[in-house]
Design an enzyme around this catalytic site. Sequence first.
Site, PDB file in Angstrom:
ATOM      1  CG  HIS A 267      -2.105   0.874   1.125  1.00 30.31           C
ATOM      2  ND1 HIS A 267      -2.293   1.770   0.098  1.00 30.31           N
ATOM      3  CD2 HIS A 267      -3.206   0.989   1.935  1.00 30.31           C
ATOM      4  CE1 HIS A 267      -3.442   2.398   0.274  1.00 30.31           C
ATOM      5  NE2 HIS A 267      -4.020   1.934   1.379  1.00 30.31           N
TER       6      HIS A 267
ATOM      7  CG  HIS B 234      -5.865   5.651  -0.556  1.00 29.52           C
ATOM      8  ND1 HIS B 234      -6.506   4.435  -0.508  1.00 29.52           N
ATOM      9  CD2 HIS B 234      -6.071   6.119  -1.818  1.00 29.52           C
ATOM     10  CE1 HIS B 234      -7.067   4.191  -1.676  1.00 29.52           C
ATOM     11  NE2 HIS B 234      -6.812   5.201  -2.494  1.00 29.52           N
TER      12      HIS B 234
ATOM     13  CE1 TYR C 261      -4.260   5.395   6.063  1.00 23.39           C
ATOM     14  CE2 TYR C 261      -4.610   4.332   3.940  1.00 23.39           C
ATOM     15  CZ  TYR C 261      -5.110   4.851   5.121  1.00 23.39           C
ATOM     16  OH  TYR C 261      -6.466   4.842   5.369  1.00 23.39           O
TER      17      TYR C 261
END
Length: 447
Positions: free
Chosen positions: A266, A269, A271
């Site tokens: 990931h 977004h 993070y």
Amino acid sequence: MRGFTVADKTSAYDREDDEVDDETAVENEAAEVAADPEAADSALDDVDADDADDADDADDADSAGRPAGKPKSKRLFKSAKKAVKAESPALFSPISLRGVTARNRVWLPPMDTYSAVARAGKPTPFHYQHYVSRAMGGFGLVCFEATAVAPEGRISPCDLGLWDDDQIAAFQWIVDGVKEAGAVAAIQLNHAGRKGSTGCFSAGYEGGSVPQDDGGWQTVAPSPIAFDNLAAPRELTVDEIHGIVDAFRAAAVRAVNAGFDVIEIHAAHGYLLSEFLDPLTNVRTDEYGGSLENRMRMLVEVVDAVRGAVAPAVPVFVRISATDWAAGGWDLNQTIATARVLKEHGVDLVDVSTGGILPGVAIPVKPNYQVPFSEQVRVKALVPTTAVGLITKPKQADRIVRRGEADAVQIGRAALRDPYWPLRAADKLGLKPSEAPYQPQYIRGAY
């Protein structure tokens, strides 16, 4: 790498829908996504698009050379429609990446459920029901939600985690169920960075930070810049960065030991890995800040660590925000440049989303609003991509794959309403029940 070919330009057309969406609910969802893209992490895909289908078909014809404003022959339109209906839908063609083949291009994205209520990172019977039901519903790939590589890497205290060997067994029975139902089992590994220790429905403190005396923790980031009203993070040292890279490596090994077929990293977004990429949140002056090469350094190190820790047959994906919709921040050109580097380092697919680094930015939310980003990354970086973002109808999804705008389509919020979305889509795209991904126990209830 197998399976990366220019998408077939033919597919079946959708029949008239059996039901009509509630337009008010659709508008509310679009407004929610625009107001809080991070809350729609991996689930940005839910506005009715069928009404625009005929207009899109007309646009295709106009781009092929018909004079603007000249109506097409009704007879010719019907003939073309019948000819296309004879072809198999691109959405239900298999795709192979390294040693893994998904039975179709309808994938379930990672969507946070904040349901590890014991706060130990372990999935529960809820997660079994959630993921296995979608696999039984015909999804080709089922991606488990953001799973923390360290306790302080959780978004909320109730996130899943794979930071300890003791957590592996809790995933295995769910992974087995997903694979027994015919789907590929994927997992998204994450470190939340400055957006960690946040509240949720199951932990309280929604919209804010969880206090440390109630299970929260000190967050970390590339630079000590807070997200909105959340608690300020502490800047990571270089040694700590290396430690997080090692945590991604160890979590990937645990994921493979739990039976997962695919590892997704990931980096979207807002993070941690996304925070390192974006110059608005990374103002470091060392080797992890400044130039694009430096800002992508941690992500590349994580990719190398994961790629080196898993077998060559295991695909590695990266989710990335193609733009953060903010002046001076992360954008499509940087995304494409990074995707080219990731491909060189063994990434097999880029999962393209947008947004999340800053609150309150203006996002032009509409059906397919993120699809052009997926197409640009696919074409310019020559890497397979997925598309997400207000995708809800079978013909809409099939068209994206057929046109080569993405190699797979992710159905998020629509899948929360309908775990069997792929089976309904197969029917509307003209597949016979024997050709659709039904479980043998359910075939007698086929559409």
